[in-house]
Motif scaffolding. Structure first.
Motif, short mmCIF file in Angstrom:
data_model
loop_
_atom_site.label_atom_id
_atom_site.label_comp_id
_atom_site.label_asym_id
_atom_site.label_seq_id
_atom_site.Cartn_x
_atom_site.Cartn_y
_atom_site.Cartn_z
N UNK A 76 65.26 33.26 1.62
CA UNK A 76 64.17 32.90 1.91
C UNK A 76 64.24 33.62 3.52
N UNK A 77 63.37 34.94 4.23
CA UNK A 77 62.91 35.33 5.04
C UNK A 77 63.26 34.71 6.44
N UNK A 78 63.95 34.88 7.22
CA UNK A 78 64.80 34.51 8.36
C UNK A 78 63.00 34.80 9.09
N UNK A 79 62.47 33.70 10.25
CA UNK A 79 61.75 33.46 11.31
C UNK A 79 61.84 34.50 11.82
N UNK A 80 63.14 35.79 12.45
CA UNK A 80 63.24 36.87 13.07
C UNK A 80 62.55 38.00 12.36
N UNK A 81 62.77 38.20 11.43
CA UNK A 81 62.80 39.18 10.21
C UNK A 81 61.52 39.86 10.20
N UNK A 82 61.52 40.97 9.98
CA UNK A 82 59.72 41.24 9.72
C UNK A 82 59.02 40.75 8.56
N UNK A 83 57.90 41.56 7.73
CA UNK A 83 57.49 40.33 7.12
C UNK A 83 58.03 41.29 5.81
N UNK A 84 58.44 40.51 4.95
CA UNK A 84 59.04 40.95 3.23
C UNK A 84 57.64 40.74 2.11
N UNK A 85 57.14 42.11 2.07
CA UNK A 85 55.98 41.76 1.15
C UNK A 85 56.34 42.40 -0.48
N UNK A 86 57.08 41.31 -0.99
CA UNK A 86 57.59 41.67 -2.33
C UNK A 86 56.78 43.00 -3.03
N UNK A 87 57.12 43.73 -3.68
CA UNK A 87 56.53 45.71 -4.56
C UNK A 87 57.10 45.09 -6.18
N UNK A 88 58.40 44.81 -6.42
CA UNK A 88 58.83 45.53 -7.67
C UNK A 88 60.02 44.25 -7.93
N UNK A 89 60.43 43.74 -8.38
CA UNK A 89 61.37 43.34 -8.90
C UNK A 89 62.02 43.66 -10.54
N UNK A 90 62.29 44.90 -10.77
CA UNK A 90 62.25 45.93 -11.81
C UNK A 90 63.89 45.41 -13.25
N UNK A 91 64.17 44.62 -12.33
CA UNK A 91 66.15 44.34 -13.71
C UNK A 91 66.25 45.18 -13.28
N UNK A 92 67.07 45.96 -12.05
CA UNK A 92 68.32 46.75 -11.87
C UNK A 92 68.45 45.92 -10.73
N UNK A 93 68.45 45.26 -9.94
CA UNK A 93 68.50 44.22 -8.91
C UNK A 93 68.82 44.42 -7.61
N UNK A 94 67.31 45.46 -7.52
CA UNK A 94 66.33 45.75 -6.41
C UNK A 94 65.51 45.01 -6.05
N UNK A 95 65.26 44.69 -4.56
CA UNK A 95 64.18 44.23 -5.08
C UNK A 95 63.43 45.82 -3.45
N UNK A 96 62.05 46.45 -4.07
CA UNK A 96 61.20 46.70 -3.81
C UNK A 96 59.94 46.15 -2.98
N UNK A 97 60.01 46.80 -1.93
CA UNK A 97 59.26 45.82 -0.94
C UNK A 97 58.76 46.28 0.62
N UNK A 98 57.69 46.32 0.47
CA UNK A 98 57.40 46.64 2.08
C UNK A 98 57.79 45.76 3.18
N UNK A 99 58.05 46.86 3.97
CA UNK A 99 58.62 46.07 5.85
C UNK A 99 57.85 46.37 6.43
N UNK A 100 56.69 45.32 6.87
CA UNK A 100 55.94 45.52 7.30
C UNK A 100 54.85 47.10 7.49
N UNK A 101 54.73 46.74 6.31
CA UNK A 101 54.09 48.88 6.08
C UNK A 101 54.98 49.34 5.37
N UNK A 102 56.23 49.19 5.97
CA UNK A 102 56.89 50.76 4.95
C UNK A 102 58.04 50.56 3.65
N UNK A 103 58.09 50.89 3.04
CA UNK A 103 58.45 50.77 1.36
C UNK A 103 60.16 51.21 1.68
N UNK A 104 60.75 49.99 0.98
CA UNK A 104 62.11 49.78 1.54
C UNK A 104 62.93 49.40 0.35
N UNK A 105 63.90 48.86 0.27
CA UNK A 105 64.84 48.25 -1.14
C UNK A 105 65.87 46.96 -0.13
#
Length: 453
Positions: A383-412
């Protein structure tokens, strides 16, 4: 009071038809009884060879694209069949195919709208749609003649919707007329169903799960199937349907406020029949929530979509922000899995959900931070820690990666432990159901094979 929490589920594996190669052109003699405004011819073009990818390598994707299209050839993608706004043409995948659209100029001011279904693996053409547009009149209010949109068929599988307006000029004693043809296709290019309507009112009517949905704020809704079947009128309003879950017409939910004891019971209703099918008052809440129930205070619950006819049911003690997530059979309310606790914030603006193709892992963001858990065992993964930026999940395509937005910035991120792998992805990939992903840049459109980490 009606409080419906909505989410977007990405990274699902949905069924796809067999691959074909053909092209379709607009016909002016669409049948009034409902028919496809197009004719198919067979073709087997070679895979396109386009520009090289110049962006940063994206974790979970091959370093080089399997194929690409230059910007002028790729044109635009498609819109959403479930939304009236047709200006956002940013959906590039449908099942195991890629959809691109564009316009070409002809003689005497004529233009052609083209939509192409391409094989996500090879880039070869599966089906092409060409629609001749009226000569440019210079009027910015000229009606839209053809649209390509991505939606779902009645079984929940991905589908392409083609909307085509057909104008017949006046001739002798016959008045001018307009018809609208709506046709849905599987990612293979196979036609699923087609219907023709008088006038052009359905060029913007939402289409969900293979049904044209006409819903008023409080006057009920009419569901008209694309293809065979009869229209169905229900009592569900536009507000009710915003959070409908499940396949087909699905199920909607209403909150029933109680003051003796204080509670917000949730009633689930079958949209098709209008009948109430279950109520949280009759269901057993998770043990952690049941322990907080008193004579004066009972429970609250919220229903959110998951996949198919499973849904997420969030339980809390009335007035509390701490909740427990459960996975249920939406038809009966029966609990399938009890998940972790979450701290909700009472709003839905930042809600997000991502699911692996096998449905076994999900990452949710329903309040104060993202939580990953196993939907079969209910075990929390991280789970996301209290001192971490907001993780907004976008996709879990099954390759071991969570593609998400970190306070609006696209990330893996590493899906197993949320370790940050790359932040500042130029554009979030869009994933197909056969292990490929598309990325659009100013140079064009690129299709990459996915790779496990």
């Amino acid at each position: 009071m009606n409080r419906i929490r909505t989410t977007v589920a990405l990274g699902l594996v949905l069924s796809a038809g067999m691959v074909t190669g053909c092209s379709a052109g607009a016909e002016s003699d669409a049948k009034a009884s409902g028919g496809e405004a197009g004719k198919g011819t067979q073709s087997s073009p070679a895979a396109p060879k386009g520009p090289a990818y110049k962006g940063k390598p994206v974790p979970g994707l091959a370093a080089q694209p399997a194929w690409s299209l230059a910007a002028d050839e790729a044109g635009n993608c498609a819109g959403k069949a479930s939304e009236k706004d047709s200006t956002q043409l940013d959906i590039c995948t449908v099942g195991d195919a890629v959809i691109v659209t564009g316009y070409s100029d002809g003689q005497s001011g004529t233009r052609t709208f083209t939509a192409r279904l391409l094989d996500a693996k090879s880039g070869t053409l599966r089906k092409k749609f060409d629609f001749a547009l009226p000569a440019d009149s210079g009027d910015s209010s000229s009606p839209t003649v053809a649209l390509a949109q991505v939606g779902t068929w009645r079984d929940g599988s991905p589908a392409l919707l083609i909307r085509n307006r057909l104008d017949t000029p006046a001739d002798g004693l016959k008045k001018a007329s307009t018809k609208t043809v709506l046709t849905m296709y599987a990612p293979s290019g196979e036609k699923l169903g087609s219907s023709t309507f008088d006038d052009d009112t359905h060029m913007s009517t939402p289409v969900k799960n293979g049904y044209l949905v006409e819903a008023g704020m409080a006057d009920g809704a009419v569901f008209t199937p694309i293809g065979d079947g009869q229209p169905l009128t229900t009592e569900a309003s536009h507000i009710d349907l915003d959070g409908a879950v499940g396949s087909g017409l699905g199920y909607t939910s209403q909150q029933d406020i109680s003051f003796q004891p204080h509670a917000e019971w949730l009633t689930a209703t079958d949209v098709r029949t209008g009948k109430d099918v279950w109520n949280t008052k009759d269901l057993t809440p998770p043990a952690a929530i049941a322990q907080q129930v008193t004579e004066d205070k009972a429970t609250s619950a919220r229903l959110m979509p998951f996949e198919g006819d499973t849904a997420l049911l969030e339980w809390s003690s009335y007035g509390d922000t701490e909740a427990v997530m459960t996975l249920i059979d939406v038809k009966t309310g029966k609990r399938l899995t009890e998940g972790p606790t979450i701290d909700t914030n009472g709003t839905t603006d930042d809600d997000a959900l991502a699911i692996t193709p096998d449905g076994k892992t999900t990452v949710v963001q329903y309040g104060e931070g993202a939580v990953a858990w196993n939907t079969q065992t209910g075990k929390e993964l991280w789970r996301q820690a209290a001192d971490e930026v907001t993780i907004t999940p976008n996709a879990l395509p099954g390759n071991g990666i969570l593609y998400a937005y970190l306070d609006g910035t696209a990330a893996a991120l590493d899906a197993r432990d949320k370790k940050l792998l790359l932040s500042g992805i130029e554009q979030m990939p869009q994933f197909t159901t056969n292990g490929y992903a598309t990325i659009r840049t100013p140079d064009g459109l690129f299709s990459f094979a996915m790779q496990p980490i």
